[in-house]
Design a protein around this motif. Structure first.
Motif, mmCIF file in Angstrom:
data_model
loop_
_atom_site.group_PDB
_atom_site.id
_atom_site.type_symbol
_atom_site.label_atom_id
_atom_site.label_comp_id
_atom_site.label_asym_id
_atom_site.label_seq_id
_atom_site.Cartn_x
_atom_site.Cartn_y
_atom_site.Cartn_z
ATOM 1 N N GLN A 14 0.840 -1.192 0.000
ATOM 2 C CA GLN A 14 0.000 0.000 0.000
ATOM 3 C C GLN A 14 0.879 1.247 0.000
ATOM 4 O O GLN A 14 1.985 1.234 0.538
ATOM 5 C CB GLN A 14 -0.879 0.041 1.262
ATOM 6 C CG GLN A 14 -1.903 -1.060 1.367
ATOM 7 C CD GLN A 14 -2.444 -1.156 2.777
ATOM 8 O OE1 GLN A 14 -2.043 -2.015 3.545
ATOM 9 N NE2 GLN A 14 -3.349 -0.275 3.125
ATOM 10 N N THR A 32 -6.319 2.442 5.739
ATOM 11 C CA THR A 32 -6.482 1.235 6.558
ATOM 12 C C THR A 32 -5.824 1.381 7.920
ATOM 13 O O THR A 32 -6.147 0.645 8.849
ATOM 14 C CB THR A 32 -5.883 0.006 5.851
ATOM 15 O OG1 THR A 32 -4.493 0.243 5.594
ATOM 16 C CG2 THR A 32 -6.614 -0.267 4.541
ATOM 17 N N ARG A 84 -5.921 3.191 1.600
ATOM 18 C CA ARG A 84 -6.647 1.984 1.250
ATOM 19 C C ARG A 84 -6.428 1.692 -0.233
ATOM 20 O O ARG A 84 -6.389 2.629 -1.049
ATOM 21 C CB ARG A 84 -8.143 2.168 1.537
ATOM 22 C CG ARG A 84 -8.973 0.907 1.311
ATOM 23 C CD ARG A 84 -10.337 1.030 1.956
ATOM 24 N NE ARG A 84 -11.135 2.102 1.395
ATOM 25 C CZ ARG A 84 -11.847 2.007 0.276
ATOM 26 N NH1 ARG A 84 -11.832 0.881 -0.421
ATOM 27 N NH2 ARG A 84 -12.568 3.016 -0.146
ATOM 28 N N PRO A 85 -6.248 0.410 -0.594
ATOM 29 C CA PRO A 85 -6.044 0.096 -2.007
ATOM 30 C C PRO A 85 -7.120 0.737 -2.876
ATOM 31 O O PRO A 85 -8.314 0.676 -2.570
ATOM 32 C CB PRO A 85 -6.146 -1.437 -2.026
ATOM 33 C CG PRO A 85 -5.665 -1.845 -0.669
ATOM 34 C CD PRO A 85 -6.173 -0.781 0.260
ATOM 35 N N GLY A 86 -6.685 1.374 -3.936
ATOM 36 C CA GLY A 86 -7.607 2.047 -4.842
ATOM 37 C C GLY A 86 -7.819 3.514 -4.528
ATOM 38 O O GLY A 86 -8.469 4.225 -5.303
ATOM 39 N N VAL A 87 -7.293 4.004 -3.402
ATOM 40 C CA VAL A 87 -7.450 5.403 -3.005
ATOM 41 C C VAL A 87 -6.148 6.143 -3.294
ATOM 42 O O VAL A 87 -5.065 5.677 -2.937
ATOM 43 C CB VAL A 87 -7.815 5.524 -1.503
ATOM 44 C CG1 VAL A 87 -7.851 6.988 -1.079
ATOM 45 C CG2 VAL A 87 -9.145 4.847 -1.229
ATOM 46 N N GLU A 88 -6.247 7.302 -3.921
ATOM 47 C CA GLU A 88 -5.065 8.105 -4.208
ATOM 48 C C GLU A 88 -4.462 8.632 -2.909
ATOM 49 O O GLU A 88 -5.181 9.099 -2.018
ATOM 50 C CB GLU A 88 -5.430 9.278 -5.116
ATOM 51 C CG GLU A 88 -5.817 8.876 -6.540
ATOM 52 C CD GLU A 88 -4.640 8.288 -7.302
ATOM 53 O OE1 GLU A 88 -3.488 8.718 -7.038
ATOM 54 O OE2 GLU A 88 -4.860 7.410 -8.160
ATOM 55 N N TYR A 99 5.566 4.540 -2.353
ATOM 56 C CA TYR A 99 4.609 3.930 -3.264
ATOM 57 C C TYR A 99 5.008 2.489 -3.568
ATOM 58 O O TYR A 99 6.210 2.161 -3.565
ATOM 59 C CB TYR A 99 4.563 4.701 -4.585
ATOM 60 C CG TYR A 99 3.989 6.090 -4.495
ATOM 61 C CD1 TYR A 99 2.617 6.291 -4.425
ATOM 62 C CD2 TYR A 99 4.822 7.210 -4.481
ATOM 63 C CE1 TYR A 99 2.084 7.571 -4.358
ATOM 64 C CE2 TYR A 99 4.304 8.493 -4.414
ATOM 65 C CZ TYR A 99 2.925 8.673 -4.352
ATOM 66 O OH TYR A 99 2.408 9.930 -4.270
ATOM 67 N N LYS A 119 -12.204 -4.452 5.145
ATOM 68 C CA LYS A 119 -11.202 -3.778 4.317
ATOM 69 C C LYS A 119 -9.829 -3.834 4.989
ATOM 70 O O LYS A 119 -8.809 -4.044 4.330
ATOM 71 C CB LYS A 119 -11.610 -2.320 4.085
ATOM 72 C CG LYS A 119 -12.822 -2.142 3.185
ATOM 73 C CD LYS A 119 -13.251 -0.677 3.147
ATOM 74 C CE LYS A 119 -14.537 -0.497 2.351
ATOM 75 N NZ LYS A 119 -15.042 0.898 2.441
ATOM 76 N N ASP A 142 -2.497 -8.451 2.458
ATOM 77 C CA ASP A 142 -1.458 -7.918 1.571
ATOM 78 C C ASP A 142 -0.164 -7.681 2.346
ATOM 79 O O ASP A 142 0.932 -7.970 1.859
ATOM 80 C CB ASP A 142 -1.928 -6.609 0.936
ATOM 81 C CG ASP A 142 -2.987 -6.825 -0.132
ATOM 82 O OD1 ASP A 142 -3.040 -7.938 -0.692
ATOM 83 O OD2 ASP A 142 -3.758 -5.888 -0.391
ATOM 84 N N LYS A 168 -8.002 -13.798 0.608
ATOM 85 C CA LYS A 168 -8.752 -12.635 0.147
ATOM 86 C C LYS A 168 -10.121 -13.052 -0.383
ATOM 87 O O LYS A 168 -11.129 -12.387 -0.129
ATOM 88 C CB LYS A 168 -7.959 -11.878 -0.918
ATOM 89 C CG LYS A 168 -6.653 -11.294 -0.396
ATOM 90 C CD LYS A 168 -5.984 -10.377 -1.383
ATOM 91 C CE LYS A 168 -6.633 -9.009 -1.385
ATOM 92 N NZ LYS A 168 -5.812 -8.003 -2.094
ATOM 93 N N GLU A 198 -13.573 -11.757 1.411
ATOM 94 C CA GLU A 198 -14.486 -10.934 0.616
ATOM 95 C C GLU A 198 -15.893 -11.523 0.600
ATOM 96 O O GLU A 198 -16.888 -10.796 0.511
ATOM 97 C CB GLU A 198 -13.955 -10.797 -0.807
ATOM 98 C CG GLU A 198 -12.781 -9.823 -0.914
ATOM 99 C CD GLU A 198 -12.097 -9.868 -2.264
ATOM 100 O OE1 GLU A 198 -12.353 -10.843 -3.022
ATOM 101 O OE2 GLU A 198 -11.301 -8.955 -2.559
#
Length: 948
Positions: free
Chosen positions: A304, A351, A373-377, A476, A628, A635, A670, A674
């Motif tokens: 992350q 997270t 959080r994965p997917g968040v800039e 990153y 989440k 991960d 995962k 989910e």
């Protein structure tokens, strides 16, 4: 040195130094209406009344001590605490990495390692006689400002610890050799590789370099650079000892079952002859406050994106620093902290968050940050962080927030003072005050600063120090993946023999049953006004249905996230007001809810405890949020070699059909996580947390007459739901041959090697013989594996073996993180040690004798605090052991024979059917591992499935 330091938090684990650092927790992002509005103003009378009430509930905290100085300048601090027959011996030298020179970094830490390699009068590993003496809380650490060495020993072994500490203080120069320097240089470099191989590990090199001006004593990392470590000469190291390790630059703290008179006699006997050494000048404050924003982006093998915000702030001992400590806790400690509520809880764009104060003698730092959080800039996360800090700096906390954090901090302090040794124990606090502020009682004065702190003082400190002067680091995911002055009064020809191990006198276990059959097990201990409780239920993640892996962990993670009567944040706020702590969780075979509370707030804390156990809300929004976080933790586990191996060992060793054939982290997969729904969590709670499946353990300042009615009132009407507890069955997979599983980690500087096999149930073997067997192979610092790979070959920072104790088939294993170019060679050495143990080099009489002494003499230290005692009681209850198990432990351990341990080893270790897991850069290691021809070699993908 921390040879087997296991991380308690991702941040602390990433540290490349051996310093101790406190992580201040988590947090959340869009502002809530309550935060957007101006804080409600209380009248002057209301405000003063609130502050008065807070002061009345905060306990008085002190450590009575005596201080004296020997003729050679050695400062001695003494605190008497007779609750257990143990004494903490803690030696602080006023030297750290800030005393190094550019181009010669890493010396303080390297020298700390050398100090564990024997002395002029003791020619062995420092840990050996202390392990034999039964020492606990034993280690050495280095940070920017000091180097310390500490151990807690049975009182009968106090002379051993004092002889060892005084021998390396006064008789070490002649023991420093080129061979030892080269050996420990290699160990330290492997420690550096291991640290930088962790996710986010490289950040700890970048932060000092970018937050302090060139030449500042804090502008390099404590572990130093590879080049400087390579360049360290024997003359350099000896000069370091001469300059900084004199008696006058040290503080000896003795805390525990010892009087001042005894301390004076023993300090003079063992340390009085040691030369004072040269006077050491110590630097004054150099805060180096930043006046502008500086940014740096970097890439690492992380799951992350993470942002760090670093602020340079005043030094330890400053009142402003204490106000900033409160600010850090208010911003980032716990669910009700500003950042957690905003980023993690409400907006769910992160997270995890952290805000903590990294204190230093000449300056400190506040480190703040978050994992996107994965997917968040990451930019969105940074915007929320900056908005909340700016709001806090403008408005300050509320009176209620500040009172809550004060109570929480004081309760943590009371809990830490149960220990006489180790990090945060009484000896540690006294030494810290003396070394940095010439006042052993300084921590009490600093607590008073916290006690008296006002909302405006906290706000002003934040506004002044957490503004534009900041370093922002973004990490990153990598898209590419001397001679004595007078005669010693102590005999230096040999290490003293420890005296007879003190008799273990644990509180008798008291048992009672509530009206609905729930058993209550109590161990009284009245030295501090605190009670700890744990409700234990059979279950854990071995009870997960195979299509719902992770349900136990997720259920118990969500259990304390709100009840029918309190939301998650309300519950956290109530606990903080009471100075109580509550957590729920699970292990492979157990689900539990634990609580600690001061006796003065026990009744309302028990109300909350029962509410969590009996009436969890399982709110949809909490499940979604924690799900989440659990997915993100999977991960993280996959990114860390050791936890990745732990995820794989269960399925590979036990097989998918067995209850233990699951990721041993408990987090499932995962896909399985989910798919989990609220009904799955409710069903697990009904199946496993039931009165006939539960036991309540109580340790601390109460009696059965007091506690049972309180528990009866809250749990007596608890009845089982209709659903019955489900017990899984399954055959363990049969493995008749060695298998080697390879997992690719491109660019890894180290390889993680893990190996293991299943063996008999605890009830089917002599478990004490298993303990002894494992201690000699790899369960102690001076074990065979560690001595081979770390001390002899210096290919690894640490190698160990372990026994995963369970009610069913147990797991024996070994692991080591080794430099990449020695992966196959290290596998050979591990196998050689295991084969030899079963063959021509079984356990010896000397090894068994040392193990017996270690295991029996450390029992008092293992049960010193209520938390540790609770763990001992839990083991008795979980494995259905006799109540007197620990009282008879010494006699049973002393009855072990070499032949018995040899026989047990043959029942436990099975080299011919071991499962090996190797995680590393396959381009560098695969060919040589295959060439070993240990057995079938199988490459696994990211999901743990065979490639092709």
């Amino acid at each position: 040195m921390t040879p087997y330091k296991l991380s308690a938090a991702a941040i602390a684990a990433a540290l490349l130094t051996s310093t101790s650092m406190g992580c201040a927790g988590s947090s959340a992002a869009t502002s809530s209406p309550a935060q957007d509005a101006a804080p409600k103003e209380a009248s002057a009378d209301e405000a003063s009344q609130q502050e008065a009430q807070a002061d009345q509930t905060l306990p008085e905290v002190e450590i009575p001590y005596e201080k004296f100085t020997l003729d050679n300048g050695l400062t001695v601090l003494v605190h008497q605490d007779k609750k257990a027959p143990v004494v903490a011996v803690n030696v602080w030298y006023h030297v750290g990495s800030k005393d190094e020179k550019p181009g010669k970094t890493g010396f303080a830490h390297l020298f700390e390692h050398l100090m564990f390699q024997g002395s002029e009068n003791y020619k062995g590993e420092y840990f050996e006689p202390l392990e034999k003496a039964g020492a606990t809380d034993m280690n050495g650490t280095t940070n920017r400002d000091r180097t310390n060495y500490f151990q807690t020993v049975p009182k009968s072994a106090l002379d051993v610890a004092l002889w060892m500490e005084s021998d390396r203080m006064g008789h070490f120069q002649g023991a420093i050799s080129q061979e030892r320097l080269d050996e420990q240089r290699g160990v330290v470099q492997n420690e550096k590789r291991q640290g930088e191989n962790r996710p986010y590990g490289k950040a700890w090199r970048m932060i000092p370099e970018n937050t302090y001006p060139q030449g500042h004593p804090y502008s390099w990392s404590t572990i130093g650079s590879m080049e400087d470590l390579d360049a360290a000469s024997l003359e350099d190291v000896k000069s370091w000892f001469d300059e900084y390790y004199g008696a006058s630059n040290a503080v000896l703290t003795l805390a525990g079952d010892i009087s001042v008179e005894e301390a004076k006699e023993k300090a003079e006997k063992f340390f009085g002859h040691i030369p004072a050494g040269p006077a050491v000048p110590h630097r004054g404050p150099w805060i180096a406050k930043m006046d502008e924003r500086k940014e740096l982006d970097t890439y690492d093998q992380v799951p992350q994106a993470r942002a760090y915000y670093v602020y340079n702030v005043p030094q330890y001992g400053s009142e402003t620093t204490e106000h900033l400590r409160l600010a850090a806790d208010l911003l980032g400690d716990g669910k009700n902290s500003r950042l957690y509520k905003r980023l993690v809880y409400e907006d769910q764009i992160a997270t995890d968050v952290f805000v903590w104060l990294w204190e230093g003698e000449i300056g400190s730092q506040i480190l703040m940050g978050a994992d996107a959080r994965p997917g968040v800039e990451l930019a969105k996360v940074e915007k929320a962080l900056e908005e909340e800090v700016a709001r806090f700096a403008k408005e300050g906390p509320t009176e209620e927030e500040l009172a809550r954090v004060k109570m929480s901090n004081f309760a943590e302090t009371v809990s830490g003072l149960e220990k006489v040794g180790g990090f945060g124990g009484k000896s540690d606090r006294l030494a810290r005050g003396e070394v940095f502020l010439s006042d052993p009682g300084a921590f009490e004065k600093l607590l008073d600063v916290q006690r008296d702190a006002t909302v405006e003082q906290v706000r002003e400190a934040t506004a002044e120090w957490m503004g534009d002067g900041v370093f922002v680091l973004r990490v990153y995911p990598d898209p590419n993946h001397k001679a004595a002055a007078k005669k010693s009064a102590a005999d230096r020809s040999k290490v003293p023999e420890p005296g007879q191990a003190p008799k273990l006198d644990l509180p008798d276990l008291q048992r009672a049953k509530m009206s609905n059959g729930v058993e209550v097990v109590l161990a009284e201990r009245h030295d501090v006004p605190m009670v700890r409780l744990r409700l234990m239920a059979d279950g854990g993640y071995a009870a997960d249905p195979k299509d719902k892996l992770g349900v136990a962990k997720l259920t118990m993670d969500v259990l304390d996230e709100g009840t029918e009567n309190h939301s998650s944040l309300e519950l956290a706020a109530e606990l903080e007001k009471l100075g109580a702590g509550l957590s729920s969780g699970s292990s492979l075979e157990t689900a539990y809810v634990s609580m600690r509370a001061m006796t003065t707030t026990l009744d309302p804390a028990l109300d909350l405890f029962a509410d969590v156990v009996l009436r969890p809300a399982f709110a949809d929004e909490e499940i979604a949020r924690r799900k989440k976080q659990l997915l993100a933790s999977i991960d993280q586990e996959t990114a860390r070699p050791r936890t990745r191996a732990l995820r794989l060992l269960g399925p590979l060793v036990y097989g998918d059909a067995h209850p233990y054939g699951v990721p041993l982290t408990g987090s499932g997969t995962k896909a399985s996580v989910e798919a989990l729904e609220r009904d799955d969590l409710v069903a697990y709670h009904a199946r496993q947390l039931r009165p006939e499946n539960a036991t309540i353990l109580v340790v601390g300042d109460t009696t059965m007459e007091q506690i049972k009615p309180k528990l009866e009132e809250r749990f007596g009407k608890w009845k089982a739901a209709e659903a019955k507890a489900q017990v899984q069955n399954g055959q363990i997979a049969k493995h008749d041959k060695v298998r080697v599983f390879l997992i690719d980690k491109p660019g890894a500087e180290q390889s993680l090697i893990a190996t293991g096999n299943a063996f008999d149930e605890r009830s089917g073997v002599d478990q004490l013989a298993v303990e002894a067997m494992n201690t000699v192979i790899g369960g102690a610092f001076s074990s065979r594996l560690n001595m081979n790979l770390r001390e002899d070959k210096h290919w690894s920072y640490g190698a160990r073996s372990f026994v995963y104790e369970t009610k069913g088939k147990q797991l024996f294993g070994a692991w080591a993180g080794v430099q990449s170019d020695k992966t196959s060679e290290s596998m050979v050495e591990i196998k050689k040690e295991l084969d030899a143990y079963l063959g021509d080099k079984p356990i010896t009489e000397a090894e068994l004798a040392k193990t017996k002494q270690n295991k029996t003499r450390k029992l008092p230290g293992r049960n010193e605090t209520t938390g540790r005692l609770l763990g001992s009681v839990a083991e008795i209850v979980k494995f259905e052991l006799p109540d007197e198990y620990w009282d008879t432990y010494t006699d049973r351990m002393n009855e072990l024979t070499v032949e018995g341990v040899r026989k047990t080893a043959g029942e436990v270790i099975a080299p011919e059917r071991m499962t090996w897991i190797v995680i590393g850069d396959l381009d560098k290691i695969e060919e040589k591992v295959r060439a070993l021809e240990f057995g079938e070699v199988i490459v696994l993908d990211e999901e743990g499935k065979p490639v092709n």
